[in-house]
Structures are given as C-alpha cells and as structure tokens.
Design a protein around this motif. Sequence first.
Motif, PDB file in Angstrom:
ATOM      1  N   VAL A  48       0.851  -1.185   0.000  1.00  0.00           N
ATOM      2  CA  VAL A  48       0.000   0.000   0.000  1.00  0.00           C
ATOM      3  C   VAL A  48       0.892   1.242   0.000  1.00  0.00           C
ATOM      4  O   VAL A  48       1.785   1.371   0.827  1.00  0.00           O
ATOM      5  CB  VAL A  48      -0.910   0.005   1.255  1.00  0.00           C
ATOM      6  CG1 VAL A  48      -1.727   1.290   1.316  1.00  0.00           C
ATOM      7  CG2 VAL A  48      -1.824  -1.216   1.251  1.00  0.00           C
ATOM      8  N   GLY A  49       0.649   2.147  -0.943  1.00  0.00           N
ATOM      9  CA  GLY A  49       1.369   3.430  -0.951  1.00  0.00           C
ATOM     10  C   GLY A  49       0.776   4.315   0.122  1.00  0.00           C
ATOM     11  O   GLY A  49       0.883   4.054   1.313  1.00  0.00           O
ATOM     12  N   SER A  50       0.093   5.366  -0.314  1.00  0.00           N
ATOM     13  CA  SER A  50      -0.516   6.263   0.654  1.00  0.00           C
ATOM     14  C   SER A  50      -1.696   5.594   1.357  1.00  0.00           C
ATOM     15  O   SER A  50      -2.557   5.020   0.702  1.00  0.00           O
ATOM     16  CB  SER A  50      -1.010   7.525  -0.054  1.00  0.00           C
ATOM     17  OG  SER A  50      -1.748   8.296   0.854  1.00  0.00           O
ATOM     18  N   PRO A  51      -1.744   5.673   2.691  1.00  0.00           N
ATOM     19  CA  PRO A  51      -2.889   5.113   3.420  1.00  0.00           C
ATOM     20  C   PRO A  51      -4.094   6.065   3.420  1.00  0.00           C
ATOM     21  O   PRO A  51      -5.146   5.734   3.932  1.00  0.00           O
ATOM     22  CB  PRO A  51      -2.341   4.953   4.838  1.00  0.00           C
ATOM     23  CG  PRO A  51      -1.309   6.033   4.959  1.00  0.00           C
ATOM     24  CD  PRO A  51      -0.702   6.190   3.585  1.00  0.00           C
ATOM     25  N   ILE A  52      -3.885   7.256   2.828  1.00  0.00           N
ATOM     26  CA  ILE A  52      -4.946   8.263   2.831  1.00  0.00           C
ATOM     27  C   ILE A  52      -5.753   8.126   1.540  1.00  0.00           C
ATOM     28  O   ILE A  52      -5.193   8.169   0.452  1.00  0.00           O
ATOM     29  CB  ILE A  52      -4.346   9.672   2.928  1.00  0.00           C
ATOM     30  CG1 ILE A  52      -3.485   9.768   4.184  1.00  0.00           C
ATOM     31  CG2 ILE A  52      -5.429  10.739   2.908  1.00  0.00           C
ATOM     32  CD1 ILE A  52      -2.327  10.726   4.054  1.00  0.00           C
TER      33      ILE A  52
END
Lengths: 353, 179
Positions: free
Chosen positions: B60-64
């Motif tokens: 997963v890159g950004s968790p946002i």
Amino acid sequence: MAERILMKGNEAIAEAAIRAGCRHYFGYPITPQTEIAAYMAKKMPKIGGVFLQAESEIASINMVYGAAAAGMRVMTSSSSPGISLKAEGLSYIAGSDVPALVVNVQRGGPGLGGIQPSQSDYFQATKGGGHGDYRMIVLAPASVQEMASLTIKGFDLADKYLMTSMILADGTIGQMMEPITFEDAEIKTYDKPWALTGTECKRPHNVVNSLYLKPDELEKKNFERYEKYEQIEKNEAMWEDYMMDDAEICVVAFGIASRVAKNAVMTARSEGIKVGLIRPITLWPFPKAAFEAVSDRVRAYVSVELNMGQMIEDVRLATKCSAPVTLCNRTGGMIPSPDEILDSIRNAQKGVL
Amino acid sequence: MKTTQILFAGFGGQGILFSGKFLAYKGLIEELQVSWLPSYGPEMRGGTANCNVILSDTPVGSPIITTPDVLVAMNLPSLQKYVGTVAPGGQIYVDSSLINAKVERDDVQVFYIPATQMAKDEGIVSLANMIIVGHLLENHSELSFDGVNEVVEKLVPPKKAVLKELNIKALTLGKCYGK
C-alpha cells in the motif's frame, strides 16, 4: 516466518522498545502519541519495568536523563509542543554523552497548533531544539513496520554513540494500523563502564555532568563530540531509492509524505516521466551520498514536505545546487494529495525540457 | 494489481472504526496488504468519524484515501461530504434508515440498506454497522463473505463472547438483505 499482526504505529514503537530491552519509560500524555504511553502502562509492570507518568514533559525528560546516566535503556515520547518542553533536557543529555531514545509523533505547529499530522519539527529535530553545539540521530519511519525496526535501531545507535536517537514520526503513521512482523531482531548490548551504578568501594566515582566552567575543557569536549558526529555522518546514513535507476526528476520525501509521493511517482511513470524518489530514513545524518550518486543524471528535484519547506534546505546543500529544487508542501495538519504532487512533478519536467 | 479503497464515515459511536478494523483483519487473514487509518481529531468526540481501509495484493502506498472505490455512509453529512469523491464505477452503501437523501450520480452503484432500523428490530441496536459490512462483503466483487467467523473470533475479546454470535447475526442479516 513470524506471524503478521495488525498494530498501530504508536503501539509498534512501544512493543519494539520492550523487545529492545527498554525497561524504563517516562512520559506525559499528548495527542497523537498517547497509545505509546498506554501500551507501556499496560506492559511494563508485568515485565518488571518502570512506567511513570510524570507531572510534566520537563520532569519526564529529566527522569530519562537520570535513568540513562544509570546505564538503563530508557525512552520518552511526546508530540511537537511536548518536545519543545523537553528541549532543555535534550541539550543536557547531549552535553553529558548518555544514550536515550526520544519519540516525536508530530502534529501541526507552531504553538499549541493542531493535532493533525505534520512534519514541521524537521528543523527542531535536525538542527537543534535545545541550546549548544549538539546533534541527535534522527530516524524517520514511513510504515508501521519501520516504527518498530527503527526503534530497535535507534536504541542501538544511541548506545553505540552515547547520544540521543529521535524517532521523528507523524500523527498518520502513529495512528494507522498495518500488518507487522517482529522477526527475532538481534539486540546488541553495550558495556557501560561510565554508568552511575554505585562504586561498592571498588572503583573511583563516575561522574555524569554537562557543566564545564573552563572554556578550554568545554571546547575540547565539543571538538571530541563533533569527531564522533563526523563518524556517524560517514557510517550511519540510511535512505531508500525508489525507481531512481534512470530518474531525471527526483522527488525527495520522508515519512508519510513519501507514501503519498510514491503514488504520484507511479502515476507519473505511467505518463512516461522518468521520475524516482529518494526517501531519507535518517534525517540526521542527511543521506548526502544518495544525491551524489545521481547528481549527473537528475535535472530537477521536488521536495515534498508537510511544513513550509524545511528539508528542502538540506536537499539544496546535498545537491550543491546542481539542479533546481522546488517545494510541494501542505502544512498545519493538511496532507498533499497524490495529484498535487503529480502536478509538481509535471511542472518540474516542463521546467527542464 | 487489485486494490480496493474503502471509506467508512458516520457519527462517533456508530462503530465506524470497528467496521474498518473488521475489513482490515479480514484482509490480514487473507494475506493481503492492508492499511487502516482512523480520524482522530475533535470530530471523534461526538461529530463525524471516518476510517480509511485499503486492501491490496501489492504494498500500500498512501494510506490516505482521496478517491474511494467504496463509500459506506452512516449519516447525511458523511454522504454529502464524500459522495462526489467516489471513483466512477464505485459503490456507495447508505444506511437508509438514517439518510433520507438519494444519491444523484449514475456512474456509481448505490445500495440502500435500512440498517439501523433492521438492527433495532432484531434487538442489536449497536450493530447496524455490521449489517452494512455483511451487505458490502456479499456485493463487492473483490471482497467475500467467506471467513467472517474467523474474523469475529479474532476481533471480539473472550470477555464479550456473547457478542460473537450477535456480530455473525448482523453480518448474515446484511448478507441476505434484499434477497
């Protein structure tokens, strides 16, 4: 292989610290790092450790100073305004050459600021914070797994060099959960013949102190300390290269900003832009070698930060201004979207065509 | 690469964070890459709460989440705030006993579930969230209802064993709703 478990970043720090042999935690609650203290409060009494909620941040950092002088593996944690309160103690610890681990799960500032994630304590962590000539080793985790591994690393480096290691995280990494494994990490221990453990009338007194009233003695101490810092700069810099093999545009980002930046780099790659990411893992020492290795090829840098542009100064120094460095930033608890970073990458690409 | 980004949003106290945790643990058990990011601001103290969950077969890159594939809305302000962000072709799950409005988009799939009313009728008032989760697992092509027992087992503490059965009941109600 060890089991994958889901953990919050803050909890991962606490668990890793215990595994690293830390049995002394002193702190004072503040959002968004309170889970560290909560975890320690639950665990420490069961394993013969000490958890103590001090009456203030200033008290807690001085308890850390005391336990460190006694040769213990010790830590404290806080968030931005709380770290400012600890700054005096950080300077004393540096001036006394004792090891400690300090965690800053950053929130927006200045002042009381807000409680949302931020990276605006970069200057404070890497350039000082407290008074006097000193450095701290500053580690910047970008995942829950790294919250754990860099905590273990931080204790090791602190003991190795007799100084403070700081974990510079932020509210997002502290609060988020990700799978994590605790491999059987090798925990090194160090002899501490300088520690205040009681002489038992068998050896001369040890003294831990940061007061040197004779200027020549203080100067000598400072010179010695900076020789040590030079060794650290040479040997301990850590970073991650991401898609840097043929990159002509280089994004620089640490912590949570690097996670968002990776999304943008991937999209930009699909548009045919030769872009990569350098992610400093140690903020001090700043990984200059990473930039030296690519300076012939990279034509523009984009520094992505959750502040008004602090790391960008180190990027300019490390690149010796060999190529333009632009800033892509949000502050106050805001986080740039991948699209905002993508726009900055596209602009950097246009600028060098 | 398959990545599903799910945004849960509602009032504090509706089990928004728990719903997210449920999916995150399910992903963990299925050996996916997982991130779970809660809101932790003042909104947690009585206002809106939300939770970002990403399940992926690659790191997963950004968790946002900025463009969710799935939105679960458990109150009107949440629906209004996030309805425009859902990716075209995505899904929106609406607790229709709390939200009167209809989604005015034709490029997303919308599921209206009177979850809070159903939970009241069954005497499991606090588990409306799990009714929606059950419906979501059944109706999303990347997710599956299989294995929910194991997740409940993992998430419900032994001291509250009675809640295990009730969670399964709520999940099953959601699964079967509309059939």
